[in-house]
Design a protein around this motif. Structure first.
Motif, PDB file in Angstrom:
ATOM      1  N   ILE A  69      67.934  22.222  16.069  1.00 10.50           N
ATOM      2  CA  ILE A  69      66.587  22.330  15.500  1.00 10.50           C
ATOM      3  C   ILE A  69      66.630  22.066  14.000  1.00 10.50           C
ATOM      4  O   ILE A  69      67.366  22.722  13.265  1.00 10.50           O
ATOM      5  N   LEU A  70      65.816  21.114  13.562  1.00 11.50           N
ATOM      6  CA  LEU A  70      65.672  20.854  12.123  1.00 11.50           C
ATOM      7  C   LEU A  70      64.442  21.609  11.648  1.00 11.50           C
ATOM      8  O   LEU A  70      63.336  21.377  12.149  1.00 11.50           O
ATOM      9  N   ARG A  71      64.664  22.549  10.724  1.00  6.49           N
ATOM     10  CA  ARG A  71      63.584  23.396  10.223  1.00  6.49           C
ATOM     11  C   ARG A  71      62.952  22.704   9.007  1.00  6.49           C
ATOM     12  O   ARG A  71      63.577  22.636   7.949  1.00  6.49           O
ATOM     13  N   GLY A  72      61.752  22.134   9.207  1.00  4.33           N
ATOM     14  CA  GLY A  72      61.200  21.295   8.144  1.00  4.33           C
ATOM     15  C   GLY A  72      59.731  21.528   7.871  1.00  4.33           C
ATOM     16  O   GLY A  72      59.137  22.522   8.285  1.00  4.33           O
ATOM     17  N   ALA A  73      59.170  20.567   7.156  1.00  3.29           N
ATOM     18  CA  ALA A  73      57.754  20.647   6.801  1.00  3.29           C
ATOM     19  C   ALA A  73      57.155  19.254   6.771  1.00  3.29           C
ATOM     20  O   ALA A  73      57.861  18.265   6.582  1.00  3.29           O
ATOM     21  N   GLU A  74      55.859  19.211   6.970  1.00  6.12           N
ATOM     22  CA  GLU A  74      55.082  17.994   6.730  1.00  6.12           C
ATOM     23  C   GLU A  74      54.147  18.339   5.578  1.00  6.12           C
ATOM     24  O   GLU A  74      53.079  18.918   5.784  1.00  6.12           O
ATOM     25  N   LEU A  75      54.598  18.035   4.367  1.00  8.53           N
ATOM     26  CA  LEU A  75      53.843  18.445   3.184  1.00  8.53           C
ATOM     27  C   LEU A  75      52.688  17.489   2.917  1.00  8.53           C
ATOM     28  O   LEU A  75      52.635  16.386   3.466  1.00  8.53           O
ATOM     29  N   ASN A  76      51.794  17.949   2.061  1.00  9.33           N
ATOM     30  CA  ASN A  76      50.641  17.140   1.684  1.00  9.33           C
ATOM     31  C   ASN A  76      50.872  16.490   0.325  1.00  9.33           C
ATOM     32  O   ASN A  76      51.315  17.157  -0.616  1.00  9.33           O
ATOM     33  N   ILE A  77      50.544  15.214   0.246  1.00  5.59           N
ATOM     34  CA  ILE A  77      50.518  14.526  -1.053  1.00  5.59           C
ATOM     35  C   ILE A  77      49.148  14.855  -1.639  1.00  5.59           C
ATOM     36  O   ILE A  77      48.121  14.519  -1.033  1.00  5.59           O
TER      37      ILE A  77
END
Ligand code: ZN
Ligand code: ZN
Length: 250
Positions: A69-77
């Motif tokens: 599992i890759l613990r990540g984010a989809e951040l906002n520009i």
């Protein structure tokens, strides 16, 4: 083409998802995946999580019954200077970082030139790995500029399966736009990542439309991140070097 990873999924924690980590993990295992990216939305998405959630992502175990599992984010520009909506300290603790422009956030770029400028500036962030759904017709881009900048910065563009879902209200030309950057990308040697962008467990691992498009465009398999666990391991090793190098120049 067989993919072993879904690198873009959300859970109920993102504010508009419907499944838990456990449900997504089960779904990924059932789909025969060996790598799952859990990439929660950044804090400025409407109804989104507090930045504390990003700090808590590492509570998710990195491996559950042979599923990595890759613990990540989809951040906002959030502006045309390419700023992302998370501090670098929290960003540095994530396994993988995606970013995109989303409606309803503070982002106020108006033109193709401004959107292109925003994404190019975001790509200079040491921690950014993947530009999510760069096909969004609401934010048109100069794909030649984007592809060249991505290659120069060691950033991947995503082929987002959800964008090709004709039921998605906001991405009517998703398929055509994906095709447009893939045609440039295959000539220039752009590495791409594939994600279902699942917001419910039933969609985890669903990447058929993206795979079909990659096959139709004859995209070179060696440029596809999701093709093996080893490819992802190599990418993460390179990622460490990229971050180190970029931090030195700041
Ligand atoms: Zn998104
Ligand atoms: Zn997403």
């Amino acid at each position: 083409m067989k993919l072993i990873a879904d690198l873009h999924t959300h859970t109920v924690a993102c504010g508009h998802g419907f499944s838990t980590v456990q449900e997504n993990v089960f779904a990924a295992q059932k789909a025969g995946l060996s790598v799952l990216g859990i990439t929660e939305h950044g804090p400025s998405i409407p109804g989104g999580p507090h930045h504390y959630l990003m700090g808590a992502m590492l509570q998710i175990p990195p491996e559950v019954e042979n599923l990595w599992i890759l613990r990540g984010a989809e951040l906002n520009i959030i502006n045309t200077s390419g700023e992302l909506d998370l501090d670098r300290d929290r960003m540095s603790r994530l396994d993988i970082v995606l970013a995109a422009i989303h409606p309803g956030t503070p982002y106020d770029g108006k033109s193709k030139e401004e959107h292109t400028q925003a994404l190019c500036a975001a790509m200079e962030n040491p921690y950014l790995d993947i530009l999510a759904h760069p096909d969004n017709p609401g934010y048109p881009l100069d794909y030649k500029t984007i592809v060249r900048k991505a290659i120069a910065e060691g950033i991947l563009l995503e082929v987002n399966n959800n964008s090709m879902n004709t039921a998605h209200p906001g991405r009517k030309n998703g398929m055509d736009n994906c095709r447009a950057f893939l045609e440039i990308g295959k000539k220039e040697g752009l590495q791409v990542a594939i994600g279902s962008d699942a917001h419910i467990s039933f969609s985890v691992g669903k990447m058929e439309k993206a795979i079909k498009l990659l096959e139709e465009t004859g995209y070179p398999e060696e440029l596809i991140l999701n093709r093996s666990r080893e490819t992802i391991e190599e990418f993460l090793e390179e990622r460490k070097k990229r971050i180190h190098k970029k931090l030195k120049t700041l």
